[in-house]
Motif scaffolding. Structure first.
Motif, PDB file in Angstrom:
ATOM      1  N   HIS A 106       1.036  -1.335   0.116  1.00 14.63           N
ATOM      2  CA  HIS A 106      -0.025   0.066  -0.058  1.00 14.63           C
ATOM      3  C   HIS A 106       0.964   1.292   0.096  1.00 14.63           C
ATOM      4  CE1 HIS A 106      -4.035  -2.177   1.353  1.00 14.63           C
ATOM      5  NE2 HIS A 106      -3.234  -2.926   1.144  1.00 14.63           N
ATOM      6  N   VAL A 107       0.880   1.939  -0.968  1.00 19.17           N
ATOM      7  CA  VAL A 107       1.753   3.197  -1.093  1.00 19.17           C
ATOM      8  C   VAL A 107       0.934   4.281  -1.547  1.00 19.17           C
ATOM      9  CG1 VAL A 107       3.622   4.365  -2.264  1.00 19.17           C
ATOM     10  CG2 VAL A 107       3.744   1.835  -1.849  1.00 19.17           C
ATOM     11  N   ASN A 108       1.174   5.637  -1.265  1.00 26.25           N
ATOM     12  CA  ASN A 108       0.557   6.978  -1.737  1.00 26.25           C
ATOM     13  C   ASN A 108       1.496   7.453  -3.076  1.00 26.25           C
ATOM     14  OD1 ASN A 108      -1.671   7.161   0.403  1.00 26.25           O
ATOM     15  ND2 ASN A 108      -0.292   8.247   1.785  1.00 26.25           N
ATOM     16  N   VAL A 109       0.823   7.506  -3.967  1.00 24.04           N
ATOM     17  CA  VAL A 109       1.257   7.862  -5.310  1.00 24.04           C
ATOM     18  C   VAL A 109       0.705   9.338  -5.517  1.00 24.04           C
ATOM     19  CG1 VAL A 109       1.352   7.397  -7.634  1.00 24.04           C
ATOM     20  CG2 VAL A 109       1.407   5.493  -5.885  1.00 24.04           C
ATOM     21  N   VAL A 136      -2.875   9.518  -4.157  1.00 23.60           N
ATOM     22  CA  VAL A 136      -3.756   8.571  -3.948  1.00 23.60           C
ATOM     23  C   VAL A 136      -3.159   7.262  -3.505  1.00 23.60           C
ATOM     24  CG1 VAL A 136      -3.784   8.040  -6.121  1.00 23.60           C
ATOM     25  CG2 VAL A 136      -5.741   7.241  -4.804  1.00 23.60           C
ATOM     26  N   GLU A 137      -3.723   6.594  -2.402  1.00 19.91           N
ATOM     27  CA  GLU A 137      -3.186   5.239  -2.025  1.00 19.91           C
ATOM     28  C   GLU A 137      -3.526   4.278  -3.106  1.00 19.91           C
ATOM     29  OE1 GLU A 137      -3.125   2.213   2.030  1.00 19.91           O
ATOM     30  OE2 GLU A 137      -4.579   4.127   1.855  1.00 19.91           O
ATOM     31  N   LYS A 168      -7.751   6.595 -14.590  1.00 20.98           N
ATOM     32  CA  LYS A 168      -7.332   5.300 -15.194  1.00 20.98           C
ATOM     33  C   LYS A 168      -5.854   4.830 -14.584  1.00 20.98           C
ATOM     34  CE  LYS A 168      -8.808   7.001 -19.715  1.00 20.98           C
ATOM     35  NZ  LYS A 168      -8.529   7.415 -21.142  1.00 20.98           N
ATOM     36  N   MET A 169      -6.067   3.695 -13.982  1.00 19.84           N
ATOM     37  CA  MET A 169      -5.101   3.127 -13.153  1.00 19.84           C
ATOM     38  C   MET A 169      -4.212   2.193 -14.004  1.00 19.84           C
ATOM     39  SD  MET A 169      -5.121   3.959  -9.854  1.00 19.84           S
ATOM     40  CE  MET A 169      -6.231   4.751  -8.370  1.00 19.84           C
ATOM     41  N   PRO A 170      -2.835   2.363 -13.785  1.00 21.58           N
ATOM     42  CA  PRO A 170      -1.908   1.605 -14.677  1.00 21.58           C
ATOM     43  C   PRO A 170      -2.335   0.129 -14.404  1.00 21.58           C
ATOM     44  CG  PRO A 170      -0.575   3.333 -13.310  1.00 21.58           C
ATOM     45  CD  PRO A 170      -2.044   3.160 -12.768  1.00 21.58           C
ATOM     46  N   LYS A 171      -1.868  -0.837 -15.092  1.00 21.35           N
ATOM     47  CA  LYS A 171      -1.982  -2.107 -15.149  1.00 21.35           C
ATOM     48  C   LYS A 171      -1.604  -2.893 -13.681  1.00 21.35           C
ATOM     49  CE  LYS A 171      -1.332  -6.709 -17.426  1.00 21.35           C
ATOM     50  NZ  LYS A 171      -0.683  -7.242 -18.537  1.00 21.35           N
ATOM     51  N   GLY A 172      -2.418  -3.443 -13.174  1.00 18.55           N
ATOM     52  CA  GLY A 172      -1.880  -4.155 -11.798  1.00 18.55           C
ATOM     53  C   GLY A 172      -1.881  -3.334 -10.665  1.00 18.55           C
ATOM     54  N   VAL A 173      -2.545  -1.906 -10.829  1.00 14.92           N
ATOM     55  CA  VAL A 173      -2.815  -1.370  -9.689  1.00 14.92           C
ATOM     56  C   VAL A 173      -4.033  -0.745  -9.493  1.00 14.92           C
ATOM     57  CG1 VAL A 173      -2.196   1.320  -8.947  1.00 14.92           C
ATOM     58  CG2 VAL A 173      -0.463  -0.059 -10.525  1.00 14.92           C
ATOM     59  N   ARG A 174      -4.789  -0.846  -8.273  1.00 14.61           N
ATOM     60  CA  ARG A 174      -5.908  -0.475  -7.891  1.00 14.61           C
ATOM     61  C   ARG A 174      -6.044   0.584  -6.640  1.00 14.61           C
ATOM     62  NH1 ARG A 174      -4.959  -5.600  -5.741  1.00 14.61           N
ATOM     63  NH2 ARG A 174      -5.722  -6.174  -3.778  1.00 14.61           N
ATOM     64  N   SER A 175      -7.028   1.155  -6.683  1.00 17.06           N
ATOM     65  CA  SER A 175      -7.316   2.199  -5.439  1.00 17.06           C
ATOM     66  C   SER A 175      -7.414   1.448  -4.184  1.00 17.06           C
ATOM     67  CB  SER A 175      -8.306   3.092  -5.947  1.00 17.06           C
ATOM     68  OG  SER A 175      -8.895   3.651  -4.706  1.00 17.06           O
ATOM     69  N   ALA A 176      -6.951   1.737  -3.116  1.00 10.49           N
ATOM     70  CA  ALA A 176      -6.942   1.361  -1.925  1.00 10.49           C
ATOM     71  C   ALA A 176      -8.603   1.485  -1.393  1.00 10.49           C
ATOM     72  CB  ALA A 176      -5.894   1.850  -0.631  1.00 10.49           C
ATOM     73  N   ALA A 177      -8.850   2.958  -1.428  1.00  6.06           N
ATOM     74  CA  ALA A 177     -10.058   3.569  -0.793  1.00  6.06           C
ATOM     75  C   ALA A 177     -11.485   2.580  -1.488  1.00  6.06           C
ATOM     76  CB  ALA A 177     -10.094   5.006  -1.499  1.00  6.06           C
ATOM     77  N   GLY A 181     -15.715  -0.008  -0.966  1.00  4.52           N
ATOM     78  CA  GLY A 181     -16.888   0.409  -1.413  1.00  4.52           C
ATOM     79  C   GLY A 181     -17.215   1.484  -2.055  1.00  4.52           C
ATOM     80  N   GLU A 182     -18.290   1.740  -2.933  1.00  4.70           N
ATOM     81  CA  GLU A 182     -18.497   2.968  -3.287  1.00  4.70           C
ATOM     82  C   GLU A 182     -18.640   4.331  -2.394  1.00  4.70           C
ATOM     83  OE1 GLU A 182     -22.091   2.487  -5.840  1.00  4.70           O
ATOM     84  OE2 GLU A 182     -21.217   0.968  -6.940  1.00  4.70           O
ATOM     85  N   ASP A 183     -18.804   4.008  -1.245  1.00  6.92           N
ATOM     86  CA  ASP A 183     -19.067   5.147  -0.309  1.00  6.92           C
ATOM     87  C   ASP A 183     -17.616   5.740  -0.216  1.00  6.92           C
ATOM     88  OD1 ASP A 183     -21.571   4.612   0.002  1.00  6.92           O
ATOM     89  OD2 ASP A 183     -21.276   3.484   1.900  1.00  6.92           O
ATOM     90  N   HIS A 184     -16.474   5.081  -0.645  1.00  7.54           N
ATOM     91  CA  HIS A 184     -15.191   5.939  -0.429  1.00  7.54           C
ATOM     92  C   HIS A 184     -14.933   6.335  -1.777  1.00  7.54           C
ATOM     93  CE1 HIS A 184     -15.529   3.340   3.355  1.00  7.54           C
ATOM     94  NE2 HIS A 184     -14.669   3.989   3.721  1.00  7.54           N
ATOM     95  N   ASP A 185     -15.755   6.461  -2.771  1.00  6.93           N
ATOM     96  CA  ASP A 185     -15.271   7.274  -4.001  1.00  6.93           C
ATOM     97  C   ASP A 185     -15.275   8.539  -3.749  1.00  6.93           C
ATOM     98  OD1 ASP A 185     -14.652   7.221  -6.806  1.00  6.93           O
ATOM     99  OD2 ASP A 185     -16.749   6.741  -7.329  1.00  6.93           O
ATOM    100  N   GLN A 186     -13.899   9.093  -3.462  1.00 11.50           N
ATOM    101  CA  GLN A 186     -13.721  10.291  -3.153  1.00 11.50           C
ATOM    102  C   GLN A 186     -13.537  11.197  -4.380  1.00 11.50           C
ATOM    103  OE1 GLN A 186     -10.492   8.857  -0.729  1.00 11.50           O
ATOM    104  NE2 GLN A 186     -10.695  10.928   0.325  1.00 11.50           N
ATOM    105  N   ALA A 187     -13.975  12.448  -4.230  1.00 11.36           N
ATOM    106  CA  ALA A 187     -13.587  13.409  -5.406  1.00 11.36           C
ATOM    107  C   ALA A 187     -12.316  13.732  -5.521  1.00 11.36           C
ATOM    108  CB  ALA A 187     -14.508  14.829  -5.011  1.00 11.36           C
ATOM    109  N   VAL A 188     -11.646  13.796  -6.722  1.00 16.64           N
ATOM    110  CA  VAL A 188     -10.355  14.144  -6.951  1.00 16.64           C
ATOM    111  C   VAL A 188     -10.236  15.490  -7.482  1.00 16.64           C
ATOM    112  CG1 VAL A 188      -8.264  13.352  -8.259  1.00 16.64           C
ATOM    113  CG2 VAL A 188      -9.787  11.480  -7.395  1.00 16.64           C
ATOM    114  N   VAL A 189     -10.905  15.821  -8.633  1.00 15.67           N
ATOM    115  CA  VAL A 189     -10.613  17.128  -9.167  1.00 15.67           C
ATOM    116  C   VAL A 189     -11.945  17.690  -9.839  1.00 15.67           C
ATOM    117  CG1 VAL A 189      -9.941  16.169 -11.626  1.00 15.67           C
ATOM    118  CG2 VAL A 189      -9.239  18.547 -10.958  1.00 15.67           C
TER     119      VAL A 189
END
Length: 215
Positions: A106-109, A136-137, A168-177, A181-189
């Motif tokens: 788990h890494v913040n990028v 984003v983690e 658009k996450m790179p291959k093999g990468v997914r959002s920790a949040a 679930g969908e409740d954690h789908d934070q606004a980014v920009v």
């Protein structure tokens, strides 16, 4: 995306405690640190203060697999925590977590926003782009860890909001949040007109209505 190699020179640290840490920082210009995880015992080390401070100037250092060289013995790690002096520009402690190629991390990028000054919604409509997140983690295997994630805002429309699920996450990468679930789908920009511009529009509409009433 090019990868930079970070190699941190480190030394075994036997003498521990606050007094030892102060002497380490004052007399040797080093700071205490620790390496943990990977089903191994935690390893106390010391590292050069100024070398680490220089590495931290590179954004990629925070989202990279680092190599710690302890007198010839090398460990692959990520930086997990960094402690600083409350008011002086001094680092006081660093935590590194071991990684191996078969276990996810788990890494913040950091997020890189593209075309902010070229987007039509900014140039032609006067929109202002706001960042709700600047990093984003992510969860991924060490070899898939990206240095950053790009977000192209060229086609954003007025009052549009991009969320984590839109990235658009790179291959093999997914959002920790989003794992929670969908409740954690934070606004980014997002993009909106400046607050003053909205007030002006309303005032203009109001004056037009007054004029119509007088007629």
């Amino acid at each position: 995306m090019s990868k930079k190699d970070f190699v941190i020179e480190a030394f075994p640290r036997d003498d521990q405690g606050k007094g030892a840490s102060r002497r380490l920082r004052r007399e040797e210009r080093k700071i205490p640190a620790i390496i943990y995880g990977g089903n191994k015992e935690a390893t106390p080390i010391s590292i050069w203060h100024n070398e680490l401070k220089k590495d931290l100037e590179n954004e990629a250092f925070f989202s990279h697999i680092l190599t710690i060289d302890i007198q010839g013995k090398k460990e692959s790690v990520i930086l997990k925590d960094l402690q600083r002096h409350p008011y002086k520009p001094i680092l006081t402690h660093a935590d590194f977590q071991r990684v191996d190629k078969d276990h996810e991390i788990h890494v913040n990028v950091p997020l890189h926003f593209l075309n902010e000054d070229k987007a039509p919604v900014v140039k032609l409509q006067g929109g202002v782009i706001s960042h709700q997140l600047n990093e984003v983690e992510v969860i991924c295997l060490p070899q898939d860890l990206p240095e950053f994630i790009e977000i192209d805002v060229m086609d954003l429309e007025l009052d549009q909001v991009l969320h984590l699920s839109d990235l658009k996450m790179p291959k093999g990468v997914r959002s920790a949040a989003l794992q929670h679930g969908e409740d954690h789908d934070q606004a980014v920009v997002s993009v909106h007109l400046p607050r003053g511009a909205k007030v002006d529009d309303e005032a203009e509409e109001g004056s037009e209505e007054e004029g119509e009433d007088k007629e």
